[in-house]
Design a protein around this motif. Structure first.
Motif, mmCIF file in Angstrom:
data_model
loop_
_atom_site.group_PDB
_atom_site.id
_atom_site.type_symbol
_atom_site.label_atom_id
_atom_site.label_comp_id
_atom_site.label_asym_id
_atom_site.label_seq_id
_atom_site.Cartn_x
_atom_site.Cartn_y
_atom_site.Cartn_z
ATOM 1 N N GLN A 171 0.848 -1.195 0.000
ATOM 2 C CA GLN A 171 0.000 0.000 0.000
ATOM 3 C C GLN A 171 0.883 1.245 0.000
ATOM 4 O OE1 GLN A 171 -3.762 0.615 0.551
ATOM 5 N NE2 GLN A 171 -2.841 2.501 -0.224
ATOM 6 N N GLY A 172 0.684 2.135 -0.960
ATOM 7 C CA GLY A 172 1.360 3.421 -0.929
ATOM 8 C C GLY A 172 0.632 4.377 -0.008
ATOM 9 N N ASN A 173 1.329 5.415 0.429
ATOM 10 C CA ASN A 173 0.651 6.434 1.229
ATOM 11 C C ASN A 173 0.897 7.817 0.643
ATOM 12 O OD1 ASN A 173 3.085 7.529 2.208
ATOM 13 N ND2 ASN A 173 2.908 6.596 4.227
ATOM 14 N N ALA A 174 0.226 8.803 1.201
ATOM 15 C CA ALA A 174 0.304 10.172 0.698
ATOM 16 C C ALA A 174 0.963 11.102 1.696
ATOM 17 C CB ALA A 174 -1.095 10.676 0.347
ATOM 18 N N VAL A 175 1.691 10.528 2.657
ATOM 19 C CA VAL A 175 2.373 11.360 3.646
ATOM 20 C C VAL A 175 3.513 12.109 2.956
ATOM 21 C CG1 VAL A 175 3.713 11.347 5.783
ATOM 22 C CG2 VAL A 175 1.759 9.817 5.519
ATOM 23 N N ILE A 176 3.570 13.400 3.131
ATOM 24 C CA ILE A 176 4.513 14.324 2.482
ATOM 25 C C ILE A 176 4.206 14.421 0.990
ATOM 26 C CG2 ILE A 176 6.924 14.898 1.976
ATOM 27 C CD1 ILE A 176 7.724 13.622 4.574
ATOM 28 N N ALA A 177 4.398 13.317 0.250
ATOM 29 C CA ALA A 177 4.070 13.311 -1.175
ATOM 30 C C ALA A 177 3.762 11.887 -1.607
ATOM 31 C CB ALA A 177 5.232 13.871 -2.000
ATOM 32 N N PRO A 178 2.620 11.652 -2.263
ATOM 33 C CA PRO A 178 2.352 10.313 -2.792
ATOM 34 C C PRO A 178 3.320 10.017 -3.925
ATOM 35 C CG PRO A 178 0.748 11.879 -3.630
ATOM 36 C CD PRO A 178 1.578 12.630 -2.637
ATOM 37 N N GLU A 179 3.679 8.760 -4.091
ATOM 38 C CA GLU A 179 4.651 8.404 -5.127
ATOM 39 C C GLU A 179 4.518 6.922 -5.442
ATOM 40 O OE1 GLU A 179 9.477 8.817 -5.929
ATOM 41 O OE2 GLU A 179 8.579 9.611 -4.089
ATOM 42 N N SER A 180 4.814 6.562 -6.690
ATOM 43 C CA SER A 180 4.841 5.150 -7.060
ATOM 44 C C SER A 180 6.154 4.535 -6.587
ATOM 45 C CB SER A 180 4.689 4.988 -8.569
ATOM 46 O OG SER A 180 5.745 5.633 -9.252
ATOM 47 N N HIS A 181 6.129 3.221 -6.348
ATOM 48 C CA HIS A 181 7.313 2.515 -5.855
ATOM 49 C C HIS A 181 7.469 1.193 -6.605
ATOM 50 C CE1 HIS A 181 7.666 5.118 -2.276
ATOM 51 N NE2 HIS A 181 6.343 5.024 -2.192
ATOM 52 N N PRO A 182 8.613 0.952 -7.259
ATOM 53 C CA PRO A 182 8.898 -0.388 -7.763
ATOM 54 C C PRO A 182 9.527 -1.225 -6.651
ATOM 55 C CG PRO A 182 10.588 1.141 -8.508
ATOM 56 C CD PRO A 182 9.609 1.934 -7.684
ATOM 57 N N ILE A 183 8.846 -2.275 -6.235
ATOM 58 C CA ILE A 183 9.282 -3.087 -5.093
ATOM 59 C C ILE A 183 9.822 -4.427 -5.597
ATOM 60 C CG2 ILE A 183 8.585 -4.173 -2.934
ATOM 61 C CD1 ILE A 183 8.485 -1.157 -2.764
ATOM 62 N N HIS A 184 11.048 -4.752 -5.191
ATOM 63 C CA HIS A 184 11.695 -6.000 -5.626
ATOM 64 C C HIS A 184 11.821 -6.950 -4.444
ATOM 65 C CE1 HIS A 184 14.310 -8.871 -7.486
ATOM 66 N NE2 HIS A 184 15.350 -8.552 -6.737
ATOM 67 N N LEU A 185 11.497 -8.230 -4.690
ATOM 68 C CA LEU A 185 11.658 -9.277 -3.692
ATOM 69 C C LEU A 185 12.721 -10.256 -4.165
ATOM 70 C CD1 LEU A 185 10.850 -10.829 -1.131
ATOM 71 C CD2 LEU A 185 9.003 -11.907 -2.458
ATOM 72 N N HIS A 186 13.759 -10.436 -3.361
ATOM 73 C CA HIS A 186 14.814 -11.395 -3.673
ATOM 74 C C HIS A 186 14.338 -12.812 -3.368
ATOM 75 C CE1 HIS A 186 18.445 -8.576 -3.924
ATOM 76 N NE2 HIS A 186 17.422 -7.777 -3.659
ATOM 77 N N GLY A 187 14.873 -13.784 -4.101
ATOM 78 C CA GLY A 187 14.657 -15.189 -3.779
ATOM 79 C C GLY A 187 13.374 -15.805 -4.276
ATOM 80 N N PHE A 188 12.472 -14.984 -4.837
ATOM 81 C CA PHE A 188 11.160 -15.493 -5.245
ATOM 82 C C PHE A 188 10.661 -14.765 -6.487
ATOM 83 C CE2 PHE A 188 11.430 -15.950 -0.646
ATOM 84 C CZ PHE A 188 11.092 -17.278 -0.465
ATOM 85 N N ASN A 189 9.803 -15.444 -7.239
ATOM 86 C CA ASN A 189 8.843 -14.779 -8.106
ATOM 87 C C ASN A 189 7.514 -14.725 -7.359
ATOM 88 O OD1 ASN A 189 10.644 -14.448 -10.197
ATOM 89 N ND2 ASN A 189 9.866 -16.172 -11.394
ATOM 90 N N PHE A 190 6.663 -13.815 -7.784
ATOM 91 C CA PHE A 190 5.336 -13.724 -7.173
ATOM 92 C C PHE A 190 4.315 -13.427 -8.265
ATOM 93 C CE2 PHE A 190 7.699 -9.721 -6.390
ATOM 94 C CZ PHE A 190 7.028 -8.900 -7.280
ATOM 95 N N PHE A 191 3.053 -13.606 -7.924
ATOM 96 C CA PHE A 191 1.959 -13.303 -8.836
ATOM 97 C C PHE A 191 1.282 -12.009 -8.376
ATOM 98 C CE2 PHE A 191 2.469 -17.878 -9.210
ATOM 99 C CZ PHE A 191 2.496 -18.040 -10.590
ATOM 100 N N ILE A 192 1.086 -11.098 -9.306
ATOM 101 C CA ILE A 192 0.397 -9.843 -9.004
ATOM 102 C C ILE A 192 -1.097 -10.074 -9.239
ATOM 103 C CG2 ILE A 192 0.148 -7.408 -9.582
ATOM 104 C CD1 ILE A 192 3.070 -7.404 -10.437
ATOM 105 N N VAL A 193 -1.841 -10.239 -8.159
ATOM 106 C CA VAL A 193 -3.241 -10.659 -8.271
ATOM 107 C C VAL A 193 -4.220 -9.497 -8.287
ATOM 108 C CG1 VAL A 193 -2.789 -12.919 -7.258
ATOM 109 C CG2 VAL A 193 -3.418 -11.008 -5.758
ATOM 110 N N GLY A 194 -3.756 -8.286 -7.942
ATOM 111 C CA GLY A 194 -4.672 -7.153 -7.940
ATOM 112 C C GLY A 194 -3.951 -5.845 -7.745
ATOM 113 N N LYS A 195 -4.586 -4.761 -8.136
ATOM 114 C CA LYS A 195 -4.073 -3.407 -7.921
ATOM 115 C C LYS A 195 -5.253 -2.447 -7.924
ATOM 116 C CE LYS A 195 -2.163 -1.141 -11.428
ATOM 117 N NZ LYS A 195 -3.183 -0.242 -12.004
ATOM 118 N N GLY A 196 -5.029 -1.282 -7.318
ATOM 119 C CA GLY A 196 -6.095 -0.297 -7.294
ATOM 120 C C GLY A 196 -5.610 1.019 -6.727
ATOM 121 N N LEU A 197 -6.475 2.009 -6.762
ATOM 122 C CA LEU A 197 -6.165 3.318 -6.215
ATOM 123 C C LEU A 197 -6.840 3.486 -4.862
ATOM 124 C CD1 LEU A 197 -6.525 5.563 -9.406
ATOM 125 C CD2 LEU A 197 -4.427 4.652 -8.370
ATOM 126 N N GLY A 198 -6.301 4.395 -4.055
ATOM 127 C CA GLY A 198 -6.844 4.627 -2.727
ATOM 128 C C GLY A 198 -6.395 3.558 -1.750
#
Length: 489
Positions: free
Chosen positions: A380-407
């Motif tokens: 979950q992103g937040n809007a503290v100071i400034a909202p911003e997108s984040h590319p998040i990387h996880l080592h050691g695994f692949n994962f499935f992106i099952v959903g996304k949304g705003l708010g």
């Protein structure tokens, strides 16, 4: 097996390689191993199991990956075809950033002043920026093509802090893979790619022979400063006249959120008999990780405070002993296993908040997982100071992106719309500005695995944590012993 001699503190990360049971070769400094000391060597030993496609390697200490990076190309097993038409040629395209200053000096600026560091001075395509003001060279990268031939572009975003758009004038791409995972092919004229992500795309030289602009530009849909330079190169058809003018193109605006959404929402796993999407359906750990920035006191900074970042209000403090070594040898006092699985004090993450302080707590905390347990993480992103997108990387695994949304993520209604059939499989996700992304994975790789923002500025500020996956039953489900030449702190 790769042997690395060094002249300075160094670590190499094999970004996206799963490192099954070989976390000692994963690479992030002070997470899986201590840095290689000046004048010493370390041999990375690991198998590549069940993977094929395009990944990258890069330095994983301070900001050195700005220039210390490259491509990893894993070909299918002999005799196994691509699940798409075989291209005539393959080309590697590495996108990056360039500073005129020493990048470690740029990082240290934040340490000394507490203010965000300077943005880069240029973007690059295979090391070339194209025409840039006050630059000694105006050369750009040229891709020579033959009319009618199809090319597989292996595109890598090795930039430190910039999400990028990639485009070739008058040509269409067919996207066939992301992060070394095949996807259902789809056509687009613009590729969106975040730091740490890779995209394989087919394109055919099917236009009138000529010279066509290749260009990249940054994406940022909030008020954060960016390097707004456009890096340019060209696609040049063979046998054309040397003075042939370049056909230009228009890149999306820097804040073109619809372009990024269109690209991301087009990504779907093949989910075929040969390449199934094994999405966990029953979840053992349901986590909510809120990513954002804050401001902490800093007695040595010029204005008495420093911008920091964290997950669930914890800014991660790197230890002096590598987490994996501390775990394996049972060294106490290096980390704690109480990383919060959700914010301890919930608030309106993306709206008007009643927070009374912008300070973030500090700690070296990991989240423990049993071997083979299933995990859902809502980033979950937040809007503290400034909202911003984040590319998040996880080592050691692949994962499935099952959903996304705003708010703010709605734990009751949003899961009803999850894609559990053919979600895209990746190792680096995108949290949309003032929004959320949900992932699922199976913790089938014992060790300590880093999760962090792949905007290096945010990693430096503390937007990171680690999962500790316990051994399973028997040697095939257990971390192998450390190698004899493992670096010491």
């Amino acid at each position: 097996m790769v042997k690395i001699p060094v002249r300075n503190l160094y670590m190499i990360s094999w970004h996206g390689i799963r490192q099954l049971r070989t976390g000692w070769s994963d690479g992030p400094a002070y997470v899986t191993q201590c840095p290689i000391q000046t004048g010493h060597n370390y041999t990375y030993k690991f198998n590549v199991t069940g993977q094929r496609g395009t990944l990258l390697w890069h330095a994983h200490i301070t900001w050195l990956r700005a220039t210390v990076h490259g491509a990893i190309v894993i070909l299918p097993k002999h005799g196994v075809p691509y699940p798409f038409p075989k291209p005539d040629h393959e080309k590697i395209i590495v996108l990056g950033e360039w500073w005129k200053s020493d990048v470690d000096a740029v990082m240290n600026q934040w340490m000394q002043t507490g203010l965000p560091p300077n943005v880069s001075d240029a973007h690059t395509i295979n090391g070339y920026p194209g025409p840039v003001p006050n630059c000694s060279t105006s050369k750009g990268y040229t891709l020579h093509v033959e009319p009618g031939k199809t090319y597989l572009l292996r595109i890598i975003n090795a930039a430190l802090n910039e999400e990028l758009f990639f485009k070739i004038a008058k040509h269409q791409f067919t996207v066939v893979e992301v992060d070394a995972c095949y996807v259902k092919p789809f056509k687009t004229d613009t590729i969106y790619i975040a730091p740490g992500q890779t995209t394989n795309a087919l394109f055919t030289a099917d236009q009138k022979p000529g010279n066509y602009l290749m260009a990249i530009s940054p994406f940022m849909d909030t008020i954060v400063a960016i390097d707004n330079q456009t890096a340019t190169g060209s696609v040049r058809y063979k046998s054309i006249e040397s003075y042939t003018p370049t056909t230009l193109t228009t890149l999306p605006a820097a804040n073109a959120t619809p372009a990024t959404n269109s690209f991301i929402e087009s990504l779907r796993s093949l989910n075929s008999a040969k390449y199934p999407a094994l999405v966990p359906l029953k979840i053992d750990h349901s986590l909510l990780f809120v990513a954002g920035v804050g401001v902490n006191n800093c007695s040595t900074c010029v204005n008495g405070s420093r911008v920091v970042a964290g997950i669930n209000n914890v800014t991660f403090v790197m230890p002096d002993t590598a987490l994996l070594q501390a775990h394996y040898y049972n060294i106490s006092g290096v980390f704690t296993t109480d990383f919060p699985g959700k914010p301890l004090t919930p608030y309106n993450y993306t709206g008007v908040t009643n927070l009374t302080s912008l300070q973030i707590t500090t700690g070296t905390k990991v989240y423990p997982l049993k071997y083979n347990s299933t995990v859902q993480v809502v980033m979950q992103g937040n809007a503290v100071i400034a909202p911003e997108s984040h590319p998040i990387h996880l080592h050691g695994f692949n994962f499935f992106i099952v959903g996304k949304g705003l708010g703010n993520f709605d734990p009751v209604n949003d899961p009803k719309n999850f894609n559990l059939v053919d979600p895209v499989e990746r190792n680096t996700l995108n949290i949309p500005t003032s929004g959320w992304t949900a992932i699922r994975f199976r913790a089938d790789n014992p060790g300590v695995w880093f999760l962090h923002c792949h905007l290096e500025v945010h990693t430096t500020w503390g937007l990171k944590m680690a999962f500790l996956v316990e051994n399973g039953k028997g040697p095939n489900e257990s971390l192998i012993p450390p190698p004899k030449d493992l670096p010491t702190c």
